[in-house]
Each structure stands twice: as C-alpha cells, then as structure tokens.
Design a protein around this motif. Structure first.
Motif, PDB file in Angstrom:
ATOM      1  N   THR A 145      56.457  32.447  21.555  1.00 35.55           N
ATOM      2  CA  THR A 145      55.328  33.288  21.956  1.00 35.55           C
ATOM      3  C   THR A 145      55.348  33.592  23.450  1.00 35.55           C
ATOM      4  N   LEU A 146      56.044  32.779  24.228  1.00 33.17           N
ATOM      5  CA  LEU A 146      56.090  32.992  25.679  1.00 33.17           C
ATOM      6  C   LEU A 146      56.842  34.271  26.048  1.00 33.17           C
ATOM      7  N   TRP A 147      57.625  34.823  25.111  1.00 34.47           N
ATOM      8  CA  TRP A 147      58.348  36.078  25.362  1.00 34.47           C
ATOM      9  C   TRP A 147      57.627  37.277  24.731  1.00 34.47           C
ATOM     10  N   SER A 148      56.437  37.073  24.205  1.00 33.48           N
ATOM     11  CA  SER A 148      55.722  38.144  23.503  1.00 33.48           C
ATOM     12  C   SER A 148      54.883  38.978  24.478  1.00 33.48           C
ATOM     13  N   PRO A 149      54.614  40.255  24.138  1.00 37.49           N
ATOM     14  CA  PRO A 149      53.723  41.087  24.958  1.00 37.49           C
ATOM     15  C   PRO A 149      52.338  40.467  25.096  1.00 37.49           C
ATOM     16  N   ALA A 150      51.862  39.782  24.050  1.00 41.65           N
ATOM     17  CA  ALA A 150      50.535  39.166  24.093  1.00 41.65           C
ATOM     18  C   ALA A 150      50.458  38.103  25.184  1.00 41.65           C
ATOM     19  N   TRP A 151      51.550  37.328  25.350  1.00 43.96           N
ATOM     20  CA  TRP A 151      51.549  36.299  26.393  1.00 43.96           C
ATOM     21  C   TRP A 151      51.565  36.922  27.776  1.00 43.96           C
ATOM     22  N   ARG A 152      52.352  37.995  27.951  1.00 47.42           N
ATOM     23  CA  ARG A 152      52.391  38.681  29.244  1.00 47.42           C
ATOM     24  C   ARG A 152      51.018  39.266  29.574  1.00 47.42           C
ATOM     25  N   GLU A 153      50.342  39.797  28.555  1.00 48.64           N
ATOM     26  CA  GLU A 153      48.996  40.348  28.763  1.00 48.64           C
ATOM     27  C   GLU A 153      48.019  39.241  29.158  1.00 48.64           C
ATOM     28  N   ARG A 154      48.159  38.092  28.518  1.00 42.55           N
ATOM     29  CA  ARG A 154      47.287  36.956  28.850  1.00 42.55           C
ATOM     30  C   ARG A 154      47.467  36.538  30.306  1.00 42.55           C
ATOM     31  N   LEU A 155      48.722  36.438  30.754  1.00 42.01           N
ATOM     32  CA  LEU A 155      48.986  36.069  32.139  1.00 42.01           C
ATOM     33  C   LEU A 155      48.428  37.107  33.109  1.00 42.01           C
ATOM     34  N   SER A 156      48.547  38.391  32.731  1.00 41.52           N
ATOM     35  CA  SER A 156      48.020  39.462  33.565  1.00 41.52           C
ATOM     36  C   SER A 156      46.497  39.372  33.673  1.00 41.52           C
ATOM     37  N   ASP A 157      45.829  39.109  32.540  1.00 44.92           N
ATOM     38  CA  ASP A 157      44.364  38.957  32.543  1.00 44.92           C
ATOM     39  C   ASP A 157      43.940  37.774  33.411  1.00 44.92           C
ATOM     40  N   GLU A 158      44.670  36.658  33.294  1.00 46.70           N
ATOM     41  CA  GLU A 158      44.354  35.475  34.098  1.00 46.70           C
ATOM     42  C   GLU A 158      44.500  35.772  35.590  1.00 46.70           C
ATOM     43  N   GLN A 159      45.552  36.514  35.928  1.00 48.73           N
ATOM     44  CA  GLN A 159      45.799  36.843  37.333  1.00 48.73           C
ATOM     45  C   GLN A 159      44.713  37.764  37.875  1.00 48.73           C
ATOM     46  N   ASN A 160      44.302  38.754  37.059  1.00 45.41           N
ATOM     47  CA  ASN A 160      43.241  39.675  37.483  1.00 45.41           C
ATOM     48  C   ASN A 160      41.919  38.937  37.674  1.00 45.41           C
ATOM     49  N   ARG A 161      41.617  38.012  36.751  1.00 46.29           N
ATOM     50  CA  ARG A 161      40.384  37.234  36.856  1.00 46.29           C
ATOM     51  C   ARG A 161      40.396  36.352  38.106  1.00 46.29           C
ATOM     52  N   ALA A 162      41.531  35.729  38.369  1.00 46.11           N
ATOM     53  CA  ALA A 162      41.642  34.871  39.553  1.00 46.11           C
ATOM     54  C   ALA A 162      41.459  35.680  40.833  1.00 46.11           C
ATOM     55  N   SER A 163      42.015  36.898  40.866  1.00 45.81           N
ATOM     56  CA  SER A 163      41.868  37.763  42.038  1.00 45.81           C
ATOM     57  C   SER A 163      40.409  38.176  42.241  1.00 45.81           C
ATOM     58  N   LEU A 164      39.730  38.517  41.119  1.00 44.73           N
ATOM     59  CA  LEU A 164      38.317  38.905  41.192  1.00 44.73           C
ATOM     60  C   LEU A 164      37.457  37.738  41.675  1.00 44.73           C
ATOM     61  N   GLU A 165      37.698  36.542  41.141  1.00 49.20           N
ATOM     62  CA  GLU A 165      36.926  35.371  41.546  1.00 49.20           C
ATOM     63  C   GLU A 165      37.132  35.050  43.023  1.00 49.20           C
ATOM     64  N   ALA A 166      38.377  35.170  43.495  1.00 51.11           N
ATOM     65  CA  ALA A 166      38.664  34.902  44.904  1.00 51.11           C
ATOM     66  C   ALA A 166      37.948  35.913  45.797  1.00 51.11           C
ATOM     67  N   ASP A 167      37.927  37.183  45.370  1.00 52.10           N
ATOM     68  CA  ASP A 167      37.262  38.234  46.143  1.00 52.10           C
ATOM     69  C   ASP A 167      35.747  38.006  46.194  1.00 52.10           C
ATOM     70  N   LEU A 168      35.149  37.655  45.042  1.00 52.78           N
ATOM     71  CA  LEU A 168      33.702  37.401  44.992  1.00 52.78           C
ATOM     72  C   LEU A 168      33.318  36.171  45.811  1.00 52.78           C
ATOM     73  N   ARG A 169      34.127  35.133  45.713  1.00 52.55           N
ATOM     74  CA  ARG A 169      33.842  33.909  46.479  1.00 52.55           C
ATOM     75  C   ARG A 169      33.851  34.207  47.975  1.00 52.55           C
ATOM     76  N   HIS A 170      34.797  35.045  48.390  1.00 50.55           N
ATOM     77  CA  HIS A 170      34.899  35.407  49.803  1.00 50.55           C
ATOM     78  C   HIS A 170      33.680  36.236  50.252  1.00 50.55           C
ATOM     79  N   LYS A 171      33.240  37.176  49.411  1.00 46.05           N
ATOM     80  CA  LYS A 171      32.147  38.076  49.803  1.00 46.05           C
ATOM     81  C   LYS A 171      30.765  37.441  49.651  1.00 46.05           C
ATOM     82  N   LEU A 172      30.585  36.625  48.608  1.00 45.87           N
ATOM     83  CA  LEU A 172      29.272  36.019  48.346  1.00 45.87           C
ATOM     84  C   LEU A 172      29.094  34.667  49.033  1.00 45.87           C
ATOM     85  N   GLY A 173      30.194  34.030  49.352  1.00 50.45           N
ATOM     86  CA  GLY A 173      30.132  32.658  49.845  1.00 50.45           C
ATOM     87  C   GLY A 173      30.242  31.698  48.667  1.00 50.45           C
TER      88      GLY A 173
END
Length: 207
Positions: A145-173
C-alpha cells in the motif's frame, strides 16, 4: 563440404552455449549484490526466504517472506537500528533478482524515510532500522500500500495539515491555537461542529 557445414554448425552451437553460460554466470553474480552498498554477499537468513547484506545489514524480503510464521519479530530481532539517518536511504538501486531499478516509496513525512520495491517480482528492500519502524507502525501487514496513490494522497494531506497548523500557531500564538484545537476536538466528539461554525460565522460578521 557437408562435413565442413556440420563442423561450422556444431561450432556455432558450442559458441552460443558458451555465451549463454557466461551470461548466466554474470547474471548470478549481479543478482548476489546488495542494491545499496554493492556488497557481493547477500546471505540467506536461517529458516526464511529473506536475505541480509553482510556489509550494510539491510534486508531483501521477497513477497512470500511476509507470510512466514513469526517473520515480523524474527527480522525485527536482527534489524540494526542506525544512530543517525543513513545516506543510502536517499537513493535506490537494482533489484537483487535482476529485474532493473527498484521503485521508491516515501513512508512518512516526519523523520522521513523511503522503501524500495521491485515492480516485477514484488521484493522489498529495507535499509537498517526500517523493518523495525514499519513493524512498530503496524505497516507490515500489507507493505504494498505504500506504493499506492492513496498512500501518496494521505502523505500530501498530512503535509498540508501540518503546514496549516504551523501557520495558524505562528499567527494566533501557541496559547490561542491550543484553545482552538481543544475546542475543535470537543465539538467533534459532540458532533456539534456545524452548529459552532455557523455561530462563529455570525459573530465574526458582526464585528
């Protein structure tokens, strides 16, 4: 003339046979090599189809190995966990069974590492420490499953969420961000997220 032709035919057959034997010998030597450190000694692990490199301690795991009894704990006990990230994890190599280059798959975003798999025979290469990490994450039940499109999409979603959380933490405190996170968790558990979101929209519209 007939004897001469027969002699030439026999010579041709013997020549081809010799070439085939030499090619098979070269192929066997190539197949014995580790795909990462190029060591010419992949040793069979006792009571398993898996092979271990005598130089870098990586594992070559054919597909049938995953069905062997107690294989997860058996290979985990042999797995050497490196002190620091390995340089060899940043590159792929040839299939030890001679099927061309192995295909890489990213396993995680945080403390990232990659696995390599042969698209033809299905064998998977594990650098030192990777078998243990996958075992602890419960990802060895179906490693393909690690070579499947679904796994790549999952990693992409996790990365986007982490970026959003880091941005909000920086702006909101950090304090306000933690309050927001706790509120979101509470509302999600009570299934009141939609109602709370509508309320927030109204309040923010008033200001």
């Amino acid at each position: 003339e007939r004897e001469a032709n027969r002699g030439r035919s026999v010579g041709l057959v013997l020549g081809n046979l010799h070439a085939c034997l030499e090619a098979r010998k070269a192929w066997a030597i190539m197949n014995e090599r580790c795909p990462k450190c190029d060591a010419a000694d992949l040793r069979k692990i006792e009571q398993s189809l898996a092979l271990c490199c005598s130089k870098c301690s990586g594992f070559w795991v054919p597909p049938l190995t995953f069905a062997e009894p107690n294989v997860i704990e058996s290979l985990k006990a042999r797995d050497v966990r490196p002190q620091a990230p390995l340089e060899q994890d940043h590159r792929t190599g040839p299939c030890p069974e001679g099927h061309g280059l192995l295909r890489r798959a990213r396993v995680t975003n945080e403390d990232p590492y990659f696995l390599e798999r042969c698209a033809r025979c299905g064998g998977v290469w594990f650098d030192p420490g990777e078998w243990s990490r996958l075992a602890e994450a419960g990802l060895l039940t179906d490693v393909t499953t690690l070579w499947s499109p679904a796994w790549r999409e999952r990693l992409s979603d996790e990365q986007n969420r982490a970026s959003l959380e880091a941005d909000l933490r920086h702006k909101l405190g950090s304090e306000t961000f933690e309050l927001l996170e706790n509120l979101a968790d509470s509302l999600s558990q009570q299934k009141l997220g939609g109602l709370a979101l509508a309320y927030l929209r109204e309040r923010l519209r008033e200001r």
